[in-house]
Each structure stands twice: as C-alpha cells, then as structure tokens.
Design a protein around this motif. Structure first.
Motif, PDB file in Angstrom:
ATOM      1  N   LEU A  41       0.850  -1.190   0.000  1.00 33.62           N
ATOM      2  CA  LEU A  41       0.000   0.000   0.000  1.00 33.62           C
ATOM      3  C   LEU A  41       0.885   1.239   0.000  1.00 33.62           C
ATOM      4  O   LEU A  41       1.703   1.440   0.891  1.00 33.62           O
ATOM      5  CB  LEU A  41      -0.905   0.010   1.233  1.00 33.62           C
ATOM      6  N   ARG A  42       0.690   2.073  -1.017  1.00 35.30           N
ATOM      7  CA  ARG A  42       1.449   3.319  -1.110  1.00 35.30           C
ATOM      8  C   ARG A  42       0.469   4.475  -1.104  1.00 35.30           C
ATOM      9  O   ARG A  42      -0.498   4.493  -1.854  1.00 35.30           O
ATOM     10  CB  ARG A  42       2.273   3.343  -2.381  1.00 35.30           C
ATOM     11  N   PHE A  43       0.746   5.453  -0.271  1.00 33.87           N
ATOM     12  CA  PHE A  43      -0.085   6.641  -0.175  1.00 33.87           C
ATOM     13  C   PHE A  43       0.809   7.851  -0.399  1.00 33.87           C
ATOM     14  O   PHE A  43       1.692   8.133   0.417  1.00 33.87           O
ATOM     15  CB  PHE A  43      -0.737   6.750   1.197  1.00 33.87           C
ATOM     16  N   GLN A  46      -3.627  11.368   4.167  1.00 36.80           N
ATOM     17  CA  GLN A  46      -4.619  10.399   3.695  1.00 36.80           C
ATOM     18  C   GLN A  46      -4.364   9.042   4.355  1.00 36.80           C
ATOM     19  O   GLN A  46      -5.286   8.395   4.829  1.00 36.80           O
ATOM     20  CB  GLN A  46      -4.543  10.264   2.180  1.00 36.80           C
ATOM     21  N   ARG A  47      -3.102   8.631   4.406  1.00 34.41           N
ATOM     22  CA  ARG A  47      -2.768   7.353   5.045  1.00 34.41           C
ATOM     23  C   ARG A  47      -3.150   7.376   6.516  1.00 34.41           C
ATOM     24  O   ARG A  47      -3.733   6.418   7.032  1.00 34.41           O
ATOM     25  CB  ARG A  47      -1.290   7.028   4.882  1.00 34.41           C
ATOM     26  N   ALA A  48      -2.854   8.463   7.200  1.00 35.64           N
ATOM     27  CA  ALA A  48      -3.178   8.569   8.622  1.00 35.64           C
ATOM     28  C   ALA A  48      -4.687   8.493   8.847  1.00 35.64           C
ATOM     29  O   ALA A  48      -5.153   7.833   9.789  1.00 35.64           O
ATOM     30  CB  ALA A  48      -2.614   9.867   9.194  1.00 35.64           C
ATOM     31  N   ALA A  49      -5.453   9.138   7.984  1.00 35.23           N
ATOM     32  CA  ALA A  49      -6.916   9.118   8.124  1.00 35.23           C
ATOM     33  C   ALA A  49      -7.459   7.706   7.913  1.00 35.23           C
ATOM     34  O   ALA A  49      -8.341   7.247   8.646  1.00 35.23           O
ATOM     35  CB  ALA A  49      -7.550  10.085   7.133  1.00 35.23           C
ATOM     36  N   ILE A  50      -6.923   7.002   6.915  1.00 35.92           N
ATOM     37  CA  ILE A  50      -7.386   5.638   6.641  1.00 35.92           C
ATOM     38  C   ILE A  50      -6.959   4.699   7.760  1.00 35.92           C
ATOM     39  O   ILE A  50      -7.739   3.838   8.189  1.00 35.92           O
ATOM     40  CB  ILE A  50      -6.883   5.164   5.267  1.00 35.92           C
ATOM     41  N   GLU A  51      -5.738   4.860   8.267  1.00 35.89           N
ATOM     42  CA  GLU A  51      -5.290   4.022   9.387  1.00 35.89           C
ATOM     43  C   GLU A  51      -6.156   4.254  10.616  1.00 35.89           C
ATOM     44  O   GLU A  51      -6.511   3.312  11.324  1.00 35.89           O
ATOM     45  CB  GLU A  51      -3.825   4.311   9.713  1.00 35.89           C
ATOM     46  N   SER A  52      -6.513   5.508  10.868  1.00 33.28           N
ATOM     47  CA  SER A  52      -7.373   5.829  12.009  1.00 33.28           C
ATOM     48  C   SER A  52      -8.750   5.193  11.856  1.00 33.28           C
ATOM     49  O   SER A  52      -9.293   4.614  12.812  1.00 33.28           O
ATOM     50  CB  SER A  52      -7.503   7.352  12.129  1.00 33.28           C
TER      51      SER A  52
END
Length: 117
Positions: free
Chosen positions: A29-31, A36-42
C-alpha cells in the motif's frame, strides 16, 4: 502459463484459492499523501480491522454500490424502453415512429450508463 516441473504452479507459496496471500503483509500500500494514510489508518483502527482489510472492504462496498446503481438504472431503462416500444407498436404506428421510439430508448440507456460510470 503451464505448471512447473513437479506439478507446481509458477507462483510458489500460494496455496488454496488462486491469488491467496502467502502472508498478511503481501499487499503493498502506497499513499502519496501522509495525511490520507493517517486518516485511513485511524478509520481502520476504529473499525478494529487491519489497514488492508479496511481498504478491501471499502473497495468491495463501492463496487457493489456502483453495480447496484447500474442494475437499477438498467431496469428503469428497460421498463421505459418496453413502454416506448408498446406505444410505438400500436396499430397506427409507422416505421418512423418506431425508429424514433427506439432512438429515444437507446439515448435513455446511454445516459443511464454514463451516469452510472
């Protein structure tokens, strides 16, 4: 692609269904956007699932929603087309009227298809 000597498929490590991951970190997975990555991880943490599972579930939900929208639009278009053909095929309908009804139905279907995409 054929099997390797010894009866093995070309991709070692895959067992069970074709495309199964050999270990849980196989998805890359590359962001480009760290926010955006932090929001999806959260969001994945809030759901209590892995990042990969969260993304795959969201992709599946989106795909099925698009499919449902397309099928609903297709059914509506078919109903309108059927009505248009029934009206145009009456005893006094001319070939030109039928062709006009067919063109209208085709344009409706194309508009619905474009809206679904």
């Amino acid at each position: 692609m054929g099997r390797r000597p010894g009866g093995r498929w070309p991709t070692p490590g895959i067992t069970g269904t074709i495309g199964a991951m050999s270990h849980p970190k196989a998805m890359n997975l590359r962001f480009p956007d760290p926010a955006q990555r932090a929001a999806i991880e959260s969001a994945a943490r809030q759901e209590g699932v892995s990042l990969q599972e969260y993304i795959l579930s969201a992709a599946y939900a989106r795909a099925t929603a698009v499919e449902k929208h397309f099928l609903d639009a297709f059914r509506d278009s078919m109903a309108r087309s059927g009505d248009a053909f029934a009206e145009a095929s009456g005893p006094d309908a001319t070939g030109a009227q039928r062709r006009a009804a067919e063109l209208d139905a085709r344009h409706d279907l194309e508009r619905q298809r474009d809206d679904a995409a």
